[in-house]
Each structure stands twice: as structure tokens, then as C-alpha cells.
Write an enzyme that holds these catalytic residues in place. Structure first.
Site, mmCIF file in Angstrom:
data_model
loop_
_atom_site.group_PDB
_atom_site.id
_atom_site.type_symbol
_atom_site.label_atom_id
_atom_site.label_comp_id
_atom_site.label_asym_id
_atom_site.label_seq_id
_atom_site.Cartn_x
_atom_site.Cartn_y
_atom_site.Cartn_z
ATOM 1 N N ASP A 1 3.341 -10.101 0.572
ATOM 2 C CA ASP A 1 2.249 -9.272 1.075
ATOM 3 C C ASP A 1 0.933 -10.013 0.867
ATOM 4 O OD1 ASP A 1 0.132 -7.127 1.079
ATOM 5 O OD2 ASP A 1 1.881 -5.847 1.383
ATOM 6 N N ILE A 2 0.052 -9.980 1.864
ATOM 7 C CA ILE A 2 -1.228 -10.689 1.729
ATOM 8 C C ILE A 2 -2.230 -9.940 0.859
ATOM 9 C CG2 ILE A 2 -0.968 -11.984 3.882
ATOM 10 C CD1 ILE A 2 -2.984 -10.045 5.149
ATOM 11 N N ASN B 1 6.272 3.741 3.467
ATOM 12 C CA ASN B 1 5.397 4.816 3.911
ATOM 13 C C ASN B 1 5.880 5.257 5.290
ATOM 14 O OD1 ASN B 1 3.650 4.695 1.656
ATOM 15 N ND2 ASN B 1 2.677 2.900 2.530
ATOM 16 N N GLU C 1 0.110 2.159 7.712
ATOM 17 C CA GLU C 1 -0.971 1.600 8.522
ATOM 18 C C GLU C 1 -0.457 0.834 9.734
ATOM 19 O OE1 GLU C 1 -3.355 -0.715 5.861
ATOM 20 O OE2 GLU C 1 -3.929 1.021 4.664
ATOM 21 N N VAL C 2 0.698 0.190 9.598
ATOM 22 C CA VAL C 2 1.259 -0.609 10.685
ATOM 23 C C VAL C 2 2.452 0.143 11.266
ATOM 24 C CG1 VAL C 2 2.295 -2.823 11.319
ATOM 25 C CG2 VAL C 2 0.515 -2.736 9.541
ATOM 26 N N HIS D 1 8.542 -1.164 7.588
ATOM 27 C CA HIS D 1 8.542 -2.251 6.614
ATOM 28 C C HIS D 1 8.779 -1.662 5.230
ATOM 29 C CE1 HIS D 1 4.379 -0.938 7.169
ATOM 30 N NE2 HIS D 1 4.123 -1.334 5.937
ATOM 31 N N HIS E 1 8.411 -2.345 1.161
ATOM 32 C CA HIS E 1 7.745 -3.106 0.113
ATOM 33 C C HIS E 1 8.694 -3.226 -1.081
ATOM 34 C CE1 HIS E 1 3.563 -2.521 1.753
ATOM 35 N NE2 HIS E 1 4.172 -1.475 2.315
#
Length: 113
Positions: A33-34, A91, A99-100, A104, A106
Site C-alpha cells: 500500500d502506498i 471495506n 474509496e476505490v 481489494h 488489505h
């Protein structure tokens, strides 16, 4: 939340945005993750276009679902966080902080790699 094929993960999957892959198989790609929230913070992103977990469950077959979650386990093993402990986070929807609009997962651990 509708799927947007211009989301950052779709662009990464198409090779339009470079990333430092740490794992890849037929079902997923994984990378750090960035904006990490833990010493180890990795994303596991399915290659197929699912908005979120609900979308995955409604559209994917059992083989793909199994492949995605086996990949999550393989990434955790590769990161050597199995014994140290780790947290999985997905999420689902904007109300939960997604948000995206691409599923995905984590993987977070307090263990440094």
C-alpha cells in the site's frame, strides 16, 4: 457504487500504472500500500472487475472465490506474518470507507518485513 474501469487498480492491472508486485497468480495481484497504516500493509487485488465483496459473491464462481482467498493466505505466508499475526480488511461500500470501486483486501501486520 458502480464499477469504474478507470479506477487505480484497474489501471494497475492493465499495466498503465507501474507497481512493485510482490505476488501474482491467475486470480490476483498483490503489492504494498502506498499509504501504509501498519509496518506491513499489503493490498491483494482480484484481477476480475468486482466492485466489492458483495459483487464478488454474486458474480464469481466458487473456484475463483477460493483462488482469491488462497492467494491472500499465500501472500501472508510470503510476508512471514502467519505466526506474528495479521489483520484482513475489506471495506464494502462508501459508507464503510471504500474509496476505490474495485474489490481489494488489505493485509496488515505490526511485523516489519
Amino acid at each position: 457504487m458502480a464499477y469504474d474501469n478507470q479506477n487505480v487498480f484497474a489501471k494497475i492491472l492493465r499495466g498503465e500504472i507501474p507497481t512493485n508486485k510482490i505476488y501474482e497468480d491467475e486470480y490476483v495481484i498483490s503489492f504494498y500500500d502506498i499509504h501504509p497504516k501498519a509496518p506491513t500493509h499489503v493490498l491483494v487485488v482480484p484481477k476480475n472487475a468486482y466492485v466489492d465483496f458483495n459483487d464478488l459473491i454474486q458474480k464469481a464462481d466458487a473456484t475463483e472465490i477460493d483462488g482469491i482467498f488462497n492467494a491472500v493466505h499465500n501472500v501472508a505466508k510470503q510476508l512471514d506474518v502467519i505466526d506474528a499475526g495479521y489483520r484482513l480488511l475489506m471495506n464494502v461500500g462508501s459508507g464503510a470507507g471504500q474509496e476505490v470501486p474495485h474489490l481489494h483486501i488489505h493485509i496488515l501486520s505490526n511485523k516489519k518485513n
